[in-house]
Enzyme design. Structure first.
Site, PDB file in Angstrom:
ATOM      1  N   ARG A  30       0.908  -1.147  -0.131  1.00 23.05           N
ATOM      2  CA  ARG A  30      -0.084   0.010  -0.074  1.00 23.05           C
ATOM      3  C   ARG A  30       1.111   1.301   0.162  1.00 23.05           C
ATOM      4  NH1 ARG A  30      -5.156  -1.796   0.336  1.00 23.05           N
ATOM      5  NH2 ARG A  30      -5.436  -3.675   1.623  1.00 23.05           N
ATOM      6  N   ASP A  31       0.741   2.166  -0.910  1.00 26.67           N
ATOM      7  CA  ASP A  31       1.196   3.553  -0.748  1.00 26.67           C
ATOM      8  C   ASP A  31       1.329   4.152   0.349  1.00 26.67           C
ATOM      9  OD1 ASP A  31       2.176   5.451  -3.330  1.00 26.67           O
ATOM     10  OD2 ASP A  31       2.015   6.507  -1.337  1.00 26.67           O
ATOM     11  N   ILE A  32       2.271   4.702   1.120  1.00 25.19           N
ATOM     12  CA  ILE A  32       2.289   5.269   2.493  1.00 25.19           C
ATOM     13  C   ILE A  32       1.395   6.437   2.495  1.00 25.19           C
ATOM     14  CG2 ILE A  32       4.486   6.779   1.933  1.00 25.19           C
ATOM     15  CD1 ILE A  32       5.531   5.532   4.618  1.00 25.19           C
ATOM     16  N   ASN A  88       4.608   6.961 -13.191  1.00 21.66           N
ATOM     17  CA  ASN A  88       5.381   8.109 -13.395  1.00 21.66           C
ATOM     18  C   ASN A  88       6.707   7.886 -13.675  1.00 21.66           C
ATOM     19  OD1 ASN A  88       3.205   9.841 -12.398  1.00 21.66           O
ATOM     20  ND2 ASN A  88       3.643   9.210 -10.209  1.00 21.66           N
ATOM     21  N   VAL A  97      10.474   8.085  -6.770  1.00 27.31           N
ATOM     22  CA  VAL A  97      11.378   6.625  -6.564  1.00 27.31           C
ATOM     23  C   VAL A  97      11.847   6.227  -7.921  1.00 27.31           C
ATOM     24  CG1 VAL A  97      11.429   4.274  -5.601  1.00 27.31           C
ATOM     25  CG2 VAL A  97      10.161   6.320  -4.575  1.00 27.31           C
ATOM     26  N   HIS A 101       7.404   1.259 -11.079  1.00 26.27           N
ATOM     27  CA  HIS A 101       6.270   0.643 -10.347  1.00 26.27           C
ATOM     28  C   HIS A 101       5.015   1.267 -10.770  1.00 26.27           C
ATOM     29  CE1 HIS A 101       7.794   4.663  -8.563  1.00 26.27           C
ATOM     30  NE2 HIS A 101       6.490   4.954  -8.320  1.00 26.27           N
ATOM     31  N   HIS A 103       1.360   2.511 -10.014  1.00 22.88           N
ATOM     32  CA  HIS A 103       0.253   2.940  -9.087  1.00 22.88           C
ATOM     33  C   HIS A 103      -0.995   2.216  -9.310  1.00 22.88           C
ATOM     34  CE1 HIS A 103       2.642   6.207  -7.005  1.00 22.88           C
ATOM     35  NE2 HIS A 103       3.131   6.085  -8.391  1.00 22.88           N
TER      36      HIS A 103
HETATM   37  P1  AMP Z   1       6.319   8.081  -7.772  1.00 24.34           P
HETATM   38  O1  AMP Z   1       6.217   9.347  -7.142  1.00 24.34           O
HETATM   39  O2  AMP Z   1       5.575   7.704  -8.936  1.00 24.34           O
HETATM   40  O3  AMP Z   1       7.696   7.706  -7.820  1.00 24.34           O
HETATM   41  O4  AMP Z   1       5.643   7.129  -6.646  1.00 24.34           O
HETATM   42  C1  AMP Z   1       6.372   6.757  -5.394  1.00 24.34           C
HETATM   43  C2  AMP Z   1       5.413   6.584  -4.307  1.00 24.34           C
HETATM   44  O5  AMP Z   1       6.019   5.655  -3.304  1.00 24.34           O
HETATM   45  C3  AMP Z   1       4.778   7.541  -3.755  1.00 24.34           C
HETATM   46  O6  AMP Z   1       3.589   7.775  -4.189  1.00 24.34           O
HETATM   47  C4  AMP Z   1       5.115   7.291  -2.221  1.00 24.34           C
HETATM   48  O7  AMP Z   1       4.143   7.830  -1.433  1.00 24.34           O
HETATM   49  C5  AMP Z   1       5.436   6.022  -2.241  1.00 24.34           C
HETATM   50  N1  AMP Z   1       6.072   5.356  -0.976  1.00 24.34           N
HETATM   51  C6  AMP Z   1       7.538   6.226  -0.696  1.00 24.34           C
HETATM   52  N2  AMP Z   1       7.723   5.458   0.334  1.00 24.34           N
HETATM   53  C7  AMP Z   1       7.053   4.371   0.710  1.00 24.34           C
HETATM   54  C8  AMP Z   1       7.035   3.732   1.511  1.00 24.34           C
HETATM   55  N3  AMP Z   1       8.231   3.192   2.615  1.00 24.34           N
HETATM   56  N4  AMP Z   1       5.833   2.714   1.833  1.00 24.34           N
HETATM   57  C9  AMP Z   1       5.141   2.865   0.690  1.00 24.34           C
HETATM   58  N5  AMP Z   1       5.065   3.706  -0.243  1.00 24.34           N
HETATM   59  C10 AMP Z   1       6.138   4.403  -0.286  1.00 24.34           C
END
Ligand code: AMP
Length: 115
Positions: A30-32, A88, A97, A101, A103
């Site tokens: 799950r997204d944090i 993204n 990140v 990945h 979403h």
């Molecule tokens: P992006 O901006 O497309 O690179 O998405 C990276 C996503 O990773 C963001 O929506 C963050 O909220 C999510 N994220 C970052 N660290 C964590 C974590 N430790 N656990 C879950 N989601 C995370």
């Protein structure tokens, strides 16, 4: 493995996160910082940084990510109402990140294209 990659650290258990699913190709968390009632991240096990130049193995992983996303949408109960899959890539997309990945967003009306 990229030593500074959050998702590699989650994959390796160095950062805690509840994996909803994990197999030889990808895992799901799950997204944090959820932007919708359902906001999952489908992450390949291998540290893929961009789509061009994928190896055959990485192509299989990308296919598996989409297949997994569809299955997770059903498990989360949004396959009927609908959902959005987003990648993204790069600065203009606000990628935070650098490990590929997907979403998976759903559970509410998401508005027009990609909004
Ligand atoms: P992006 O901006 O497309 O690179 O998405 C990276 C996503 O990773 C963001 O929506 C963050 O909220 C999510 N994220 C970052 N660290 C964590 C974590 N430790 N656990 C879950 N989601 C995370």
């Amino acid at each position: 493995m990229a030593s500074d990659c959050i998702f590699c650290k989650i994959r390796d258990g160095e950062i805690p996160a509840d994996a909803l699913r994990r197999d030889e190709r990808c895992f799901v968390i799950r997204d944090i910082n959820p932007r919708a009632p359902v906001h999952l991240l489908v992450i390949p096990n291998s540290h893929i940084t961009s789509l061009p130049g994928l190896t055959p193995d990485e192509r299989e992983a990308v296919g598996a990510m989409f297949s997994t996303a569809g299955e997770m949408a059903a498990i989360e109960g949004v396959d009927g109402s609908g959902y959005r899959l987003v990648v993204n890539q790069g600065r203009d997309a606000d990628q935070s990140v650098s490990h590929l990945h997907l979403h998976l967003l759903g559970g509410k009306p998401l508005g027009g294209m990609c909004s």
